[in-house]
Design a protein around this motif. Structure first.
Motif, PDB file in Angstrom:
ATOM      1  N   SER A  58       0.830  -1.211   0.000  1.00 59.88           N
ATOM      2  CA  SER A  58       0.000   0.000   0.000  1.00 59.88           C
ATOM      3  C   SER A  58       0.861   1.255   0.000  1.00 59.88           C
ATOM      4  O   SER A  58       0.519   2.252  -0.649  1.00 59.88           O
ATOM      5  CB  SER A  58      -0.923   0.001   1.223  1.00 59.88           C
ATOM      6  OG  SER A  58      -1.793  -1.107   1.201  1.00 59.88           O
ATOM      7  N   TYR A  75       0.837   4.179  -2.934  1.00 58.70           N
ATOM      8  CA  TYR A  75       0.539   5.585  -2.630  1.00 58.70           C
ATOM      9  C   TYR A  75       1.820   6.398  -2.382  1.00 58.70           C
ATOM     10  O   TYR A  75       1.769   7.449  -1.756  1.00 58.70           O
ATOM     11  CB  TYR A  75      -0.369   5.673  -1.407  1.00 58.70           C
ATOM     12  CG  TYR A  75      -1.776   5.226  -1.691  1.00 58.70           C
ATOM     13  CD1 TYR A  75      -2.720   6.103  -2.204  1.00 58.70           C
ATOM     14  CD2 TYR A  75      -2.163   3.904  -1.474  1.00 58.70           C
ATOM     15  CE1 TYR A  75      -4.017   5.692  -2.483  1.00 58.70           C
ATOM     16  CE2 TYR A  75      -3.454   3.481  -1.754  1.00 58.70           C
ATOM     17  CZ  TYR A  75      -4.377   4.378  -2.259  1.00 58.70           C
ATOM     18  OH  TYR A  75      -5.654   3.962  -2.538  1.00 58.70           O
ATOM     19  N   CYS A  89      -2.438   7.963 -12.347  1.00 60.74           N
ATOM     20  CA  CYS A  89      -2.967   6.976 -11.402  1.00 60.74           C
ATOM     21  C   CYS A  89      -2.511   5.569 -11.754  1.00 60.74           C
ATOM     22  O   CYS A  89      -2.523   5.177 -12.924  1.00 60.74           O
ATOM     23  CB  CYS A  89      -4.488   7.026 -11.378  1.00 60.74           C
ATOM     24  SG  CYS A  89      -5.140   8.630 -10.897  1.00 60.74           S
ATOM     25  N   LYS A  97      -5.158   2.094  -7.932  1.00 54.31           N
ATOM     26  CA  LYS A  97      -5.859   3.235  -7.332  1.00 54.31           C
ATOM     27  C   LYS A  97      -7.120   3.606  -8.123  1.00 54.31           C
ATOM     28  O   LYS A  97      -7.671   4.693  -7.934  1.00 54.31           O
ATOM     29  CB  LYS A  97      -4.912   4.439  -7.272  1.00 54.31           C
ATOM     30  CG  LYS A  97      -3.747   4.239  -6.315  1.00 54.31           C
ATOM     31  CD  LYS A  97      -2.657   5.277  -6.497  1.00 54.31           C
ATOM     32  CE  LYS A  97      -3.067   6.639  -6.040  1.00 54.31           C
ATOM     33  NZ  LYS A  97      -1.948   7.599  -6.133  1.00 54.31           N
ATOM     34  N   THR A  98      -7.558   2.717  -8.983  1.00 53.98           N
ATOM     35  CA  THR A  98      -8.748   2.993  -9.782  1.00 53.98           C
ATOM     36  C   THR A  98      -9.946   3.274  -8.878  1.00 53.98           C
ATOM     37  O   THR A  98     -10.226   2.520  -7.952  1.00 53.98           O
ATOM     38  CB  THR A  98      -9.059   1.786 -10.694  1.00 53.98           C
ATOM     39  OG1 THR A  98      -7.936   1.531 -11.532  1.00 53.98           O
ATOM     40  CG2 THR A  98     -10.273   2.071 -11.558  1.00 53.98           C
ATOM     41  N   GLY A  99     -10.636   4.365  -9.154  1.00 55.73           N
ATOM     42  CA  GLY A  99     -11.770   4.764  -8.339  1.00 55.73           C
ATOM     43  C   GLY A  99     -11.403   5.691  -7.197  1.00 55.73           C
ATOM     44  O   GLY A  99     -12.255   6.359  -6.624  1.00 55.73           O
ATOM     45  N   LYS A 100     -10.103   5.730  -6.859  1.00 53.10           N
ATOM     46  CA  LYS A 100      -9.643   6.596  -5.770  1.00 53.10           C
ATOM     47  C   LYS A 100      -8.751   7.719  -6.281  1.00 53.10           C
ATOM     48  O   LYS A 100      -8.214   8.488  -5.490  1.00 53.10           O
ATOM     49  CB  LYS A 100      -8.880   5.771  -4.735  1.00 53.10           C
ATOM     50  CG  LYS A 100      -9.684   4.640  -4.130  1.00 53.10           C
ATOM     51  CD  LYS A 100      -8.841   3.815  -3.175  1.00 53.10           C
ATOM     52  CE  LYS A 100      -9.625   2.644  -2.615  1.00 53.10           C
ATOM     53  NZ  LYS A 100      -8.806   1.797  -1.719  1.00 53.10           N
ATOM     54  N   CYS A 101      -8.593   7.758  -7.563  1.00 55.45           N
ATOM     55  CA  CYS A 101      -7.630   8.697  -8.147  1.00 55.45           C
ATOM     56  C   CYS A 101      -8.097   9.057  -9.550  1.00 55.45           C
ATOM     57  O   CYS A 101      -8.716   8.244 -10.239  1.00 55.45           O
ATOM     58  CB  CYS A 101      -6.242   8.043  -8.174  1.00 55.45           C
ATOM     59  SG  CYS A 101      -4.992   8.964  -9.059  1.00 55.45           S
ATOM     60  N   LYS A 102      -7.792  10.263  -9.966  1.00 53.19           N
ATOM     61  CA  LYS A 102      -8.151  10.711 -11.303  1.00 53.19           C
ATOM     62  C   LYS A 102      -6.895  11.194 -12.019  1.00 53.19           C
ATOM     63  O   LYS A 102      -6.206  12.097 -11.543  1.00 53.19           O
ATOM     64  CB  LYS A 102      -9.177  11.848 -11.227  1.00 53.19           C
ATOM     65  CG  LYS A 102      -9.658  12.326 -12.591  1.00 53.19           C
ATOM     66  CD  LYS A 102     -10.674  13.437 -12.451  1.00 53.19           C
ATOM     67  CE  LYS A 102     -11.136  13.929 -13.822  1.00 53.19           C
ATOM     68  NZ  LYS A 102     -12.104  15.050 -13.700  1.00 53.19           N
TER      69      LYS A 102
END
Length: 1162
Positions: A662, A666, A718, A722-727
């Motif tokens: 993790s 990140y 991204c 991190k799909t869905g948590k990052c753009k």
């Protein structure tokens, strides 16, 4: 002549009646006296830096290489070759394996069965269309409006039409590939029927010829002709089997969407229309879809165009093929949402497979319900794909299936299983009345051949491992025993009433094959643990050596060759001999019961590096002066309260946390937060400064630094995890290009502002003309590229595309080389003028900008490098590079301010200590209240919180109250501070660990904010083609290195600026300067390398982790590459410094000669 003061505004006359206007800032340093620096420069002092950095480079490279050799999976390739005589074609009762026949044989009519090889062929010819990066959802028809993408969904209408209207003639599968998803590796796996290993991904740009048995070899060896056109990777892999009629096309020019596909179409259809065809297998490997993904992304109108083009190609091919030709269409891998591939996300693994034959795959009378029930029972056996929503086929099944359908032997190392759907037709030997019985017989005949071939490979592979081989043989014999019992029970060759028994046997065979595949996945994921452990031990020893060097008082200037060079080299040589003679192996085996073997190059590099590090450490232990140098230095650090705990916590905390997947995912966000925390830490350091002017400026720069980091952090690439948590904000658009253009205009302006006191000679021409020219070319290039990507170039403006190419090819080469050439031959940023003295009695030689001439000259070199990086970086990446450059400048100014303040305080304390005791007592006993009363009586202003108290209206009698190092107070008058300021020549070149650590995190920040992540698919291969239409590996590699390693390049080249900036260098303090340069490099190497070494250790420790190949392995690869590049870049920076010093030395000597001649003439 005097120089500007650093304190309050005042005007005063010095001894030469020169008016001084005192504002707090660093002086321009106008001098009358000829500068001492450079007249007796000894460049031999710099050679020791080179030797030490070279040693670090060798050790780091050796550690990374040896770890990689043990960690990156390799597979023992067997060059055995399957021949036709291995298996005799026949029915289930008459098949011969290794000339061994069944005890029960039956007669059958062979007149209608063609004799081929192993198995009667189903098709005479095959047309194979490979659409590179054809993701499954590009092929599969989507009915859900919410899931439809307007650019790539439902574009291959011909496939949907055939599946709907001709279901017996068409088959579609989700074609699951094995990671890593690179073309070379996929082609190799597809045609050998075996699993790839991770290390093959690095060979994607230099495919090596396959020496293993493969499907292409089988085609050629059995008298069939193959015709190929498309991706030139085929020539590297199968060039020995492809003839001169092949049409290879450049596969790596991802900017070109059409040339390869157009060339294929020009040759594909004439080949299909030949009456006397000169091929049996026709292969066309299209690249447009893949290049479109790399160049843009899947959701782009170019993808719409390419898929429609492929749809048209498929329609035309179907019209041309006959009943005896099998059409195979598939993607070698998928494509991520960003348009890349190489990793193991589902989008990258899930390719599409479509097969078509005009004769049909299924008998017209086949029982569809029975067929569906068979597939339903088969699904739990497919342990790797049982949870897929669609019928999923591993790509490893391709080789065995196509080989038998074409009547060819299966490649020797194949561990894939035939696709049952393609053998769901009655056996030509079948005598049963029920069609299902004949179909199952056909599948069993093909499957038995397939399983025997796999078992034959297993026996050979485990020839030296009797236990494992016997285990496989036992399981295989159980299968054969059950099948032989079935054969014996049906001697007539008929089993209409017992088809369920045969179906059960078929499922067991398939299960055995799948379990074997799963087992080999585990086997080929076996690491050489002793070897890679030895690798990271070497890396840990390198870190320890760096810590010892930083902790000691020794320096490379006073280099003891015996103890610091020859002794480690001797230890390295001795240790290499110990390995060579097997002594080291025996010691390791006796202590740890581990066997470790080395290749010759591993023995030389690893043995020398290990021994040299141990020798370097021992040299400090056995020598008393070595031990004392460390102890004394640590004592002084602790006593002076200069021990820096905060950067050490960050360095090793960052390293230890590499153990978490993790944290790695990140890491970009965490790096941003660390830098913001550093900004707060810099504000804290500002409040420790006793001069308000310094404190305020440091706080201002710290706030600017934090703002710049925050702005640059807005742009993010991204990761898949991190799909869905990052753009992802790295997108091509006109507004983003406008920001890029503004940053380019700002870059030379900020350079000029920073170097305003050294805007002379080389700096004037480079900053005013050459750098702006280079940036203008970058603006033109990326402006045209942006328009091209946004489809803003009409046919009338297509000449801009050629213009873009010429700008990159010539401008990108000429301007950087010319700039570096000007700087290398004349790295002078100060000016010298003969001017009349104040009273006009004589002429004197004045120097302007001499105070910061080394720092400004080196900054000029760094600016040229950044210009070159900007040229090969996309607009938003370039914007962030400029923002990070400004962040570096803030750090540089903060450190210069802090250092200047500390030096002034040290000089003030020295002056205070030199005063008589009585004088100090009087000054200290006079209370602040008394001073305030005196001020108020005389009409002066007062501030009880200020460290300066006005004694009277005369500013020269201001009194400053400061704290000494031991916590007591001292009082210094303003006039004394002015004297200190005039006489003070900065001589402290030491760079604190905190600033070097900050630089290392800024290095990481640049990597993440220039559209990079620690993943293979984040590499933008399109940048390799800047300035070239055909791939040149040297130029492409240079472009990618400048782009991917822009962070380490800028960070490493920035480090010497912390030593040079606003430092006046003389011959007397050249030695500490060289020492500080070396230590600054080692500190930076330590700060950056600890996390990289820990990423390597984490990859080794997590060798069975679920996220190994998607998270830990790519992070280790990035870390390993930069570990080798950091000492190399330090070496380059050292050579640059030598060039700069030599240039300054020559220039000063010429000025001195002219000055001496003028003096003689007078």
């Amino acid at each position: 002549m005097g120089k500007k003061s650093k304190y309050q505004n005042l005007e005063n006359e010095d001894d030469n009646n020169k008016t001084i206007k005192a504002n707090y800032h660093f002086p321009q340093m106008v001098k009358m006296v000829f500068p001492e620096y450079g007249q007796t420069i000894n460049r031999k002092k710099y050679k020791n830096i080179i030797w030490f950095q070279l040693l670090i480079l060798i050790v780091m490279f050796s550690g990374v290489l040896i770890f990689s050799q043990g960690f990156l999976l390799t597979r023992r390739a067997l060059e055995n070759d399957n021949k036709c005589n291995l298996i005799k074609q026949g029915n289930l009762w008459n098949q011969k394996f290794n000339n061994i026949t069944n005890s029960i044989q039956i007669e059958y009519n062979q007149s209608n069965v063609e004799e081929t090889c192993w198995y009667p062929r189903r098709y005479k010819k095959a047309v194979i269309l490979i659409i590179d990066a054809l993701r499954f959802d590009f092929m599969n028809w989507e009915d859900d409006p919410k899931k439809i993408d307007p650019y790539y969904s439902n574009k291959l209408t011909v496939i949907h039409k055939l599946l709907t209207k001709q279901p017996n003639n068409s088959l579609q599968f989700l074609f699951k590939s094995d990671p890593p998803t690179t073309t070379m590796q996929r082609l190799k796996g597809l045609h050998t029927g075996t699993l790839p290993t991770f290390i093959d991904a690095g060979k994607n740009f230099a495919a090596e010829s396959i020496t293993e048995d493969n499907l292409i070899k089988k085609i050629v060896d059995n008298g069939k002709k193959i015709k190929f056109m498309g991706d030139d990777t085929w020539m590297g892999l199968f060039g020995d089997y492809l003839d001169e009629k092949s049409i290879p096309c450049d596969s790596l020019n991802v900017w070109d969407l059409y040339s390869v596909d157009n060339k294929i179409k020009e040759n594909l259809f004439p080949s299909l229309r030949q009456k006397e065809k000169d091929w049996d297998v026709l292969v066309a490997h299209f690249l447009g879809v893949d290049h479109c993904g790399h160049r843009y992304n899947p959701s782009n109108e170019h993808m719409d165009s390419k898929l429609n083009e492929m749809n048209s190609v498929i329609e035309n091919v179907i019209e041309e093929i006959d009943d005896d030709t099998l059409l195979v269409i598939f993607g070698d891998h998928g494509m991520s949402t960003e348009g890349d591939h190489g990793g193991e996300s589902l989008d990258e693994l899930n390719a599409g497979l479509f097969l078509y034959n005009k004769k049909g795959f299924f008998d017209e009378n086949y029982n569809k319900k029975y067929f569906e029930e068979f597939l339903k029972e088969l699904k739990p056996i497919e342990i790797e794909t049982e949870n897929e929503a669609f019928r999923t086929i591993p790509q490893i099944d391709y080789a065995s299936t196509l080989a038998l359908l074409l009547g060819l032997p299966i490649p020797f190392q194949n561990i894939g299983t035939i696709i049952p759907e393609l053998f769901w037709y009655p056996s030509p030997y079948g005598n049963n009345e029920k069609i299902e019985a004949n179909i199952l017989q056909n599948i069993m005949e093909a499957l038995r051949i397939n399983t025997f071939q796999i078992q034959n490979f297993v026996d050979t592979y485990y020839e030296s491992n009797k236990k494992t081989r016997d285990l496989y043989n036992e399981r295989y014999e159980i299968l054969e025993k059950r099948l032989n019992m079935f054969i014996e029970n049906h001697k007539e060759g008929k089993f209409d009433d017992d088809i369920e028994e045969l179906k059960s046997i078929i499922l067991e065979y398939i299960s055995y094959n799948r379990q074997t595949l799963h087992s080999f996945r585990q086997v080929w994921a076996t690491f050489n643990v002793p070897l890679f452990t030895f690798g990271f031990i070497i890396l840990i020893l390198a870190i320890i050596c760096e810590i010892i060097y930083i902790s000691s008082e020794h320096n490379v200037v006073e280099f003891n060759l015996t103890h610091h060079f020859w002794f480690p080299v001797g230890c390295g040589s001795i240790f290499t001999l110990l390995i060579d003679y097997g002594i080291f192996d025996k010691v390791v085996k006796s202590l740890f019961n581990v066997v470790i073997t080395f290749e010759p190059y591993q023995m030389i590099l690893g043995g020398f590096s290990f021994g040299a590090c141990v020798g370097y450490i021992i040299s400090y232990i056995i020598k008393s002066n070595g031990r004392k140098s460390i102890i004394n230095h640590l004592k002084s650090v602790i006593y002076d309260n200069t021990f820096e705990l905060f950067p050490l916590i960050l360095i090793f905390g960052h390293g230890f946390l590499m153990n978490s997947d993790s944290y790695i995912i990140y890491e970009d966000s965490i790096t941003q937060y660390v830098l913001q925390s550093f900004g707060i830490y810099l504000i804290y350091r500002a409040f420790l400064q006793q001069l308000p002017q310094v404190r305020n400026k440091m706080i201002t720069y710290s706030v600017i630094f934090m703002v710049l980091i925050r702005i640059s952090s807005y742009y993010d690439l991204c990761r898949v995890e991190k799909t869905g948590k990052c753009k992802t904000t790295f997108k091509t658009s006109i507004p983003n290009y406008f920001l890029f253009f503004v940053s380019l205009a700002f870059f030379p302006y900020i350079l000029k502002k920073i170097m305003k006191e050294n805007f002379h000679n080389a700096s004037k021409y480079i900053i005013k003309y050459l750098i702006p020219c280079g940036l203008i070319l970058a603006a033109i290039y990326w402006g045209i590229d942006t328009l091209e990507e946004l489809n803003g170039i009409s046919k009338n403006l297509e000449f801009l595309i050629n213009m873009k190419f010429n700008v990159a090819r010539y401008g990108y080469t000429i301007i950087p080389i010319l700039s570096l050439g000007v700087w290398a031959f004349f790295p002078i940023t100060f000016d010298s003028k003969v001017e009349p003295s104040k009273n006009m009695s004589k002429n004197i030689l004045n120097f302007y900008g001499i105070k910061n001439h080394l720092g400004s000259s080196y900054l000029l070199f760094l600016a040229i490098i950044i210009m070159s990086i900007i040229q090969v970086s996309k607009p938003i990446s370039s914007l962030n590079i400029v923002l990070c450059f400004c962040s570096f400048m803030c750090v540089m100014e903060i450190f210069a301010l802090e250092k200047e303040c500390q030096e002034l305080m040290n000089s003030a304390e020295t002056l205070w200590n030199s005063k008589p005791r009585e004088e100090k007592k009087i000054l200290l006993e006079k209370s602040s209240e008394e001073l305030l009363n005196e001020v108020s009586k005389k009409g002066g202003s007062s501030n009880p919180n200020s460290n300066a108290v006005i004694e009277n209206a005369d500013p020269n009698k201001y009194i400053y109250t400061f704290k000494t190092k031991n916590g007591s107070y001292m009082r210094i008058s303003h006039k004394e501070m002015l004297d200190i300021s005039y006489k003070n020549i900065s001589s402290s070149f030491n760079v604190p660990l905190s600033y070097v650590t900050l630089t290392s995190f800024l290095t990481l920040h640049i990597f993440f904010r220039t559209s990079h992540q620690a993943t293979l698919q984040s590499i933008d291969w399109s940048l390799a083609f800047i300035g070239q239409k055909e791939l040149n590996f040297v130029k492409a590699g240079f472009n990618l290195i400048l782009n991917i390693l822009s962070g380490p390049i800028i960070g490493c080249f920035f480090v010497p600026l912390l030593v040079f900036w606003k430092q006046e260098t003389t011959n007397n303090n050249e030695k500490p300067m060289v020492k500080s340069i070396s230590k600054a490099f080692i500190k930076y190497s330590l700060a950056y390398s600890v996390s990289q070494v820990f990423s390597i250790i984490s990859a080794g420790n997590h060798k069975r982790h679920l996220m190994l190949w998607s998270v830990f392995a790519p992070r280790y690869m990035i870390g390993g590459i930069t570990l080798c590049f950091i000492p190399l870049l330090c070496l380059v920076a050292t050579f640059i410094i030598i060039i700069m010093v030599r240039g300054v030395n020559k220039h000063l000597k010429k000025i001195e000669e002219v000055n001496n001649k003028l003096s003689i003439n007078k």
